[in-house]
Scaffold this motif. Structure first.
Motif, PDB file in Angstrom:
ATOM      1  N   LEU A 155      44.008   7.866  14.622  1.00  0.00           N
ATOM      2  CA  LEU A 155      44.648   7.140  15.712  1.00  0.00           C
ATOM      3  C   LEU A 155      43.858   5.921  16.158  1.00  0.00           C
ATOM      4  CD1 LEU A 155      45.941  10.115  17.893  1.00  0.00           C
ATOM      5  CD2 LEU A 155      47.179   8.759  16.218  1.00  0.00           C
ATOM      6  N   ARG A 156      42.735   5.625  15.494  1.00  0.00           N
ATOM      7  CA  ARG A 156      41.981   4.428  15.880  1.00  0.00           C
ATOM      8  C   ARG A 156      42.823   3.162  15.708  1.00  0.00           C
ATOM      9  NH1 ARG A 156      37.918   5.104  12.854  1.00  0.00           N
ATOM     10  NH2 ARG A 156      36.659   6.238  14.380  1.00  0.00           N
ATOM     11  N   PRO A 157      43.541   2.977  14.558  1.00  0.00           N
ATOM     12  CA  PRO A 157      44.406   1.789  14.456  1.00  0.00           C
ATOM     13  C   PRO A 157      45.520   1.782  15.498  1.00  0.00           C
ATOM     14  CG  PRO A 157      44.013   2.754  12.296  1.00  0.00           C
ATOM     15  CD  PRO A 157      43.511   3.735  13.308  1.00  0.00           C
ATOM     16  N   VAL A 158      46.032   2.962  15.835  1.00  0.00           N
ATOM     17  CA  VAL A 158      47.076   3.019  16.876  1.00  0.00           C
ATOM     18  C   VAL A 158      46.499   2.593  18.222  1.00  0.00           C
ATOM     19  CG1 VAL A 158      48.716   4.531  18.049  1.00  0.00           C
ATOM     20  CG2 VAL A 158      48.270   4.835  15.613  1.00  0.00           C
ATOM     21  N   GLY A 159      45.252   2.996  18.492  1.00  0.00           N
ATOM     22  CA  GLY A 159      44.601   2.548  19.730  1.00  0.00           C
ATOM     23  C   GLY A 159      44.415   1.045  19.755  1.00  0.00           C
ATOM     24  N   GLU A 160      44.030   0.456  18.605  1.00  0.00           N
ATOM     25  CA  GLU A 160      43.903  -0.995  18.544  1.00  0.00           C
ATOM     26  C   GLU A 160      45.253  -1.666  18.776  1.00  0.00           C
ATOM     27  OE1 GLU A 160      42.225  -1.839  14.773  1.00  0.00           O
ATOM     28  OE2 GLU A 160      40.229  -1.067  15.257  1.00  0.00           O
ATOM     29  N   ALA A 201      51.067  -8.019  26.799  1.00  0.00           N
ATOM     30  CA  ALA A 201      51.906  -7.828  27.985  1.00  0.00           C
ATOM     31  C   ALA A 201      51.264  -8.430  29.229  1.00  0.00           C
ATOM     32  CB  ALA A 201      52.176  -6.340  28.194  1.00  0.00           C
ATOM     33  N   GLN A 202      49.935  -8.390  29.312  1.00  0.00           N
ATOM     34  CA  GLN A 202      49.245  -8.911  30.481  1.00  0.00           C
ATOM     35  C   GLN A 202      49.029 -10.418  30.420  1.00  0.00           C
ATOM     36  OE1 GLN A 202      45.653  -6.613  30.703  1.00  0.00           O
ATOM     37  NE2 GLN A 202      46.699  -4.702  31.244  1.00  0.00           N
ATOM     38  N   THR A 203      48.726 -10.921  29.233  1.00  0.00           N
ATOM     39  CA  THR A 203      48.349 -12.340  29.101  1.00  0.00           C
ATOM     40  C   THR A 203      49.404 -13.204  28.427  1.00  0.00           C
ATOM     41  OG1 THR A 203      47.254 -11.974  26.974  1.00  0.00           O
ATOM     42  CG2 THR A 203      45.937 -11.642  28.967  1.00  0.00           C
ATOM     43  N   GLU A 204      50.410 -12.575  27.766  1.00  0.00           N
ATOM     44  CA  GLU A 204      51.415 -13.299  26.982  1.00  0.00           C
ATOM     45  C   GLU A 204      50.765 -14.155  25.897  1.00  0.00           C
ATOM     46  OE1 GLU A 204      54.048 -15.470  29.453  1.00  0.00           O
ATOM     47  OE2 GLU A 204      54.783 -13.708  30.528  1.00  0.00           O
ATOM     48  N   ASP A 205      49.637 -13.672  25.382  1.00  0.00           N
ATOM     49  CA  ASP A 205      48.938 -14.357  24.307  1.00  0.00           C
ATOM     50  C   ASP A 205      49.462 -13.837  22.972  1.00  0.00           C
ATOM     51  OD1 ASP A 205      47.237 -15.673  22.639  1.00  0.00           O
ATOM     52  OD2 ASP A 205      45.468 -14.448  23.109  1.00  0.00           O
ATOM     53  N   LEU A 206      50.383 -14.579  22.356  1.00  0.00           N
ATOM     54  CA  LEU A 206      50.996 -14.149  21.110  1.00  0.00           C
ATOM     55  C   LEU A 206      50.144 -14.469  19.892  1.00  0.00           C
ATOM     56  CD1 LEU A 206      54.718 -15.150  21.772  1.00  0.00           C
ATOM     57  CD2 LEU A 206      53.688 -12.881  21.907  1.00  0.00           C
ATOM     58  N   ASP A 207      48.985 -15.053  20.087  1.00  0.00           N
ATOM     59  CA  ASP A 207      48.079 -15.320  18.962  1.00  0.00           C
ATOM     60  C   ASP A 207      47.197 -14.120  18.637  1.00  0.00           C
ATOM     61  OD1 ASP A 207      49.032 -17.901  18.663  1.00  0.00           O
ATOM     62  OD2 ASP A 207      47.634 -18.710  20.137  1.00  0.00           O
ATOM     63  N   THR A 208      47.358 -13.023  19.370  1.00  0.00           N
ATOM     64  CA  THR A 208      46.564 -11.818  19.124  1.00  0.00           C
ATOM     65  C   THR A 208      46.952 -11.200  17.781  1.00  0.00           C
ATOM     66  OG1 THR A 208      46.459 -11.383  21.497  1.00  0.00           O
ATOM     67  CG2 THR A 208      45.937  -9.551  20.023  1.00  0.00           C
ATOM     68  N   ARG A 209      45.947 -10.828  16.996  1.00  0.00           N
ATOM     69  CA  ARG A 209      46.184 -10.220  15.696  1.00  0.00           C
ATOM     70  C   ARG A 209      45.381  -8.921  15.582  1.00  0.00           C
ATOM     71  NH1 ARG A 209      49.488 -13.275  16.219  1.00  0.00           N
ATOM     72  NH2 ARG A 209      50.217 -14.981  14.866  1.00  0.00           N
ATOM     73  N   ILE A 210      45.883  -7.993  14.794  1.00  0.00           N
ATOM     74  CA  ILE A 210      45.219  -6.708  14.560  1.00  0.00           C
ATOM     75  C   ILE A 210      44.666  -6.705  13.140  1.00  0.00           C
ATOM     76  CG2 ILE A 210      45.541  -4.208  14.428  1.00  0.00           C
ATOM     77  CD1 ILE A 210      47.783  -4.453  16.394  1.00  0.00           C
ATOM     78  N   PRO A 211      43.407  -6.322  12.944  1.00  0.00           N
ATOM     79  CA  PRO A 211      42.875  -6.245  11.575  1.00  0.00           C
ATOM     80  C   PRO A 211      43.655  -5.224  10.748  1.00  0.00           C
ATOM     81  CG  PRO A 211      41.104  -6.145  13.203  1.00  0.00           C
ATOM     82  CD  PRO A 211      42.382  -6.015  13.962  1.00  0.00           C
ATOM     83  N   VAL A 212      43.990  -5.589   9.530  1.00  0.00           N
ATOM     84  CA  VAL A 212      44.738  -4.713   8.626  1.00  0.00           C
ATOM     85  C   VAL A 212      43.770  -4.152   7.597  1.00  0.00           C
ATOM     86  CG1 VAL A 212      46.633  -4.559   6.981  1.00  0.00           C
ATOM     87  CG2 VAL A 212      46.823  -6.072   8.963  1.00  0.00           C
ATOM     88  N   ARG A 213      43.681  -2.813   7.561  1.00  0.00           N
ATOM     89  CA  ARG A 213      42.785  -2.142   6.619  1.00  0.00           C
ATOM     90  C   ARG A 213      43.598  -1.179   5.762  1.00  0.00           C
ATOM     91  NH1 ARG A 213      40.526  -1.471  11.716  1.00  0.00           N
ATOM     92  NH2 ARG A 213      38.757  -2.830  12.199  1.00  0.00           N
ATOM     93  N   ALA A 242      48.495   0.677   8.271  1.00  0.00           N
ATOM     94  CA  ALA A 242      48.264  -0.712   7.857  1.00  0.00           C
ATOM     95  C   ALA A 242      49.580  -1.486   7.814  1.00  0.00           C
ATOM     96  CB  ALA A 242      47.583  -0.739   6.488  1.00  0.00           C
ATOM     97  N   ARG A 243      50.643  -0.823   7.337  1.00  0.00           N
ATOM     98  CA  ARG A 243      51.952  -1.493   7.323  1.00  0.00           C
ATOM     99  C   ARG A 243      52.435  -1.769   8.742  1.00  0.00           C
ATOM    100  NH1 ARG A 243      55.678   2.325   3.979  1.00  0.00           N
ATOM    101  NH2 ARG A 243      57.207   0.824   4.787  1.00  0.00           N
ATOM    102  N   LEU A 244      52.192  -0.828   9.649  1.00  0.00           N
ATOM    103  CA  LEU A 244      52.569  -1.049  11.045  1.00  0.00           C
ATOM    104  C   LEU A 244      51.798  -2.225  11.634  1.00  0.00           C
ATOM    105  CD1 LEU A 244      54.071  -0.150  13.604  1.00  0.00           C
ATOM    106  CD2 LEU A 244      52.202   1.445  14.047  1.00  0.00           C
ATOM    107  N   SER A 245      50.501  -2.312  11.329  1.00  0.00           N
ATOM    108  CA  SER A 245      49.698  -3.431  11.832  1.00  0.00           C
ATOM    109  C   SER A 245      50.202  -4.750  11.255  1.00  0.00           C
ATOM    110  CB  SER A 245      48.227  -3.209  11.473  1.00  0.00           C
ATOM    111  OG  SER A 245      47.738  -2.015  12.037  1.00  0.00           O
ATOM    112  N   SER A 246      50.517  -4.759   9.949  1.00  0.00           N
ATOM    113  CA  SER A 246      51.033  -5.980   9.329  1.00  0.00           C
ATOM    114  C   SER A 246      52.364  -6.388   9.961  1.00  0.00           C
ATOM    115  CB  SER A 246      51.205  -5.768   7.825  1.00  0.00           C
ATOM    116  OG  SER A 246      49.976  -5.461   7.207  1.00  0.00           O
ATOM    117  N   SER A 247      53.228  -5.402  10.199  1.00  0.00           N
ATOM    118  CA  SER A 247      54.521  -5.714  10.824  1.00  0.00           C
ATOM    119  C   SER A 247      54.327  -6.241  12.244  1.00  0.00           C
ATOM    120  CB  SER A 247      55.404  -4.462  10.850  1.00  0.00           C
ATOM    121  OG  SER A 247      55.646  -3.990   9.546  1.00  0.00           O
ATOM    122  N   PHE A 248      53.377  -5.663  12.971  1.00  0.00           N
ATOM    123  CA  PHE A 248      53.115  -6.149  14.326  1.00  0.00           C
ATOM    124  C   PHE A 248      52.591  -7.580  14.297  1.00  0.00           C
ATOM    125  CE2 PHE A 248      50.241  -6.831  17.911  1.00  0.00           C
ATOM    126  CZ  PHE A 248      51.072  -6.528  18.970  1.00  0.00           C
TER     127      PHE A 248
END
Length: 449
Positions: free
Chosen positions: A174-179, A188-200, A206-212
């Motif tokens: 669940l570590r990637p889910v926490g990220e 949601a707080q900052t409306e910063d759409l440039d946020t990215r999640i590392p894909v491992r 990993a597919r969920l992170s890529s889709s996000f």
């Protein structure tokens, strides 16, 4: 009761599953051990049957010495009588069946007259005679108690290990889910759409992170295009609104001061106001056309594209355009109104640059070409012609909002086609529109035998 977190539920699930597996293995092991120990007892009894002749020869009510435990061996005779070494302490039940030449020994558990558990084996020695022998089970019971305590301890240790393993698995899984959760909360707080999640890796997380990441990139691009559209629309609206305000202020000042304008000047002002209103209405309509979502349209159906082109040509001719056509039937899946708007925009754009030479419209095998005989475009301007509000420097003085070709690109993309604009051989420009389709209508082909 407060609902448990996903990590707690996953830990409990892993702990319960592993604990259940360990418990089942312990129970099965206990039964297997019991079966093996009892089998050893049975084997020891059978091995002692070699001294059965001694028992038969010396059997008497007072008992005798020998390899048998006192009172634990009994001879069965055909008439139902018995003879034991000492008083028989194991009641004879259905052991008399052994007198019927049974090839295999009879095994059962019994209870002595004083309530002790014993293992009883009855063997047919010769026709009409059998020997019943019993052995105490206290050592078997003791062994099984030790086995139960040992397996129970192993089960407890297995449950504790399962809990630790479940916690470790839940934390790792669940570590990637926490990220992802933290990223969503941050957006949601900052409306910063440039946020990215590392894909491992390439698993589901990993597919969920890529889709996000793809979703946030698409949202960021959409918001940027929205900002650009609003900025460009504001810039384009400023000119006609300023002109309208100036002309209307001039007319109002003339009425307020009592100094009437020359009729011809007043007529020119009114004509200019009307033209500005028409330009403003066209601009607003184009903006609404571009602002609608990709799914904000009527369902796509099979359309006779050559008929759509014919209708667009007729509308262009009513506006004074000289159009020459060469159309072949072609059926596509799309929205007829959007495609007609795209075609008429191409014709109007071509007629704007070649008012005297006319426009050539051809539809052959799904490729629509609209050619003018104007001055053409510089090569460096061709990549920008389908951008919103872009206008060639040579066309700044011509009417239009710079949205016509952008509307064409959007309508063609919705229908799954491609559109391009290039300079034609011999002068002028040619717009090429390719749409997937067929030469015959599908509904008609389905009816053919």
């Amino acid at each position: 009761m407060r609902p448990r977190s996903l990590r707690a539920r996953l830990t409990l699930l892993v702990t319960a599953a592993v604990s259940l597996a360990v418990a089942l293995c312990a129970v099965m092991s206990w039964f297997i051990i019991q079966m093996l120990v009892v089998a050893q007892v049975d084997q020891s009894i059978l091995e002692s049957q070699g001294d059965a002749k001694y028992l038969i020869d010396t059997c008497r009510p007072t008992g005798t010495r020998g390899p048998f435990f006192e009172g634990m061996a009994t001879v069965l005779y055909p008439d139902g009588s018995t003879c034991s070494l000492g008083p028989p302490i194991v009641p004879v039940q259905d052991d008399l069946r052994a007198l019927d030449h049974l090839p295999e020994p009879l095994y059962r558990n019994g209870v002595t007259r004083d309530g002790k558990q014993v293992r009883v084996v009855t063997v047919n020695l010769q026709p009409g005679m059998a020997v019943l022998e019993a052995r105490p089970l206290w050592h078997v019971q003791r062994t099984m108690r030790y086995a139960a305590f040992g397996l129970g301890g192993i089960s407890v240790l297995g449950a504790l290990g399962a809990a630790m393993a479940g916690l470790a698995v839940s934390r790792t899984a669940l570590r990637p889910v926490g990220e992802l959760t933290r990223a969503v909360e941050h957006i949601a707080q900052t409306e910063d759409l440039d946020t990215r999640i590392p894909v491992r890796g390439t698993d589901e997380i990993a597919r969920l992170s890529s889709s996000f990441n793809a979703m946030t990139a698409a949202l960021a691009g959409s918001r940027e295009r929205q900002k650009q559209l609003v900025a460009d629309a504001g810039h384009e609206l400023r000119t006609p609104l300023t002109t309208l305000r100036t002309n209307i202020d001039l007319l109002l000042r003339s009425e307020q001061t009592g100094r009437s304008l020359d009729p011809e000047a007043k007529q020119r002002l009114l004509v200019n106001v009307k033209a500005q209103f028409a330009e403003l209405s066209t601009l607003v309509a184009d903006l609404l056309q571009l602002a609608r979502g990709d799914h904000d349209h009527e369902p796509h159906v099979e359309v006779a594209f050559h008929e759509v082109v014919t209708a667009a040509v007729e509308r262009a001719r009513l506006r004074g355009a000289q159009v020459v056509t060469d159309l072949q039937p072609w059926y596509v899946v799309g929205n007829a109104a959007s495609l007609e708007r795209a075609v008429i925009n191409l014709i109007d754009n071509a007629a704007k640059f070649s008012p005297d030479s006319g426009v050539e419209v051809s539809l052959q095998h799904g490729r629509l070409t609209v050619r003018d005989h104007g001055p053409g475009l510089p090569e460096e301007e061709l990549p920008h012609v389908f951008e919103r509000f872009w206008r060639s420097p040579s066309a700044r003085g011509l009417p239009g909002s710079g949205l016509g070709l952008a509307i064409v690109a959007q309508a063609v993309a919705e229908a799954g086609g491609r559109v391009s604009l290039a300079n034609a051989p011999g002068g002028g420009a040619v717009a090429t529109l390719d749409l997937p389709g067929t030469l015959i209508r599908h509904s008609e082909s389905d009816k053919s035998p």
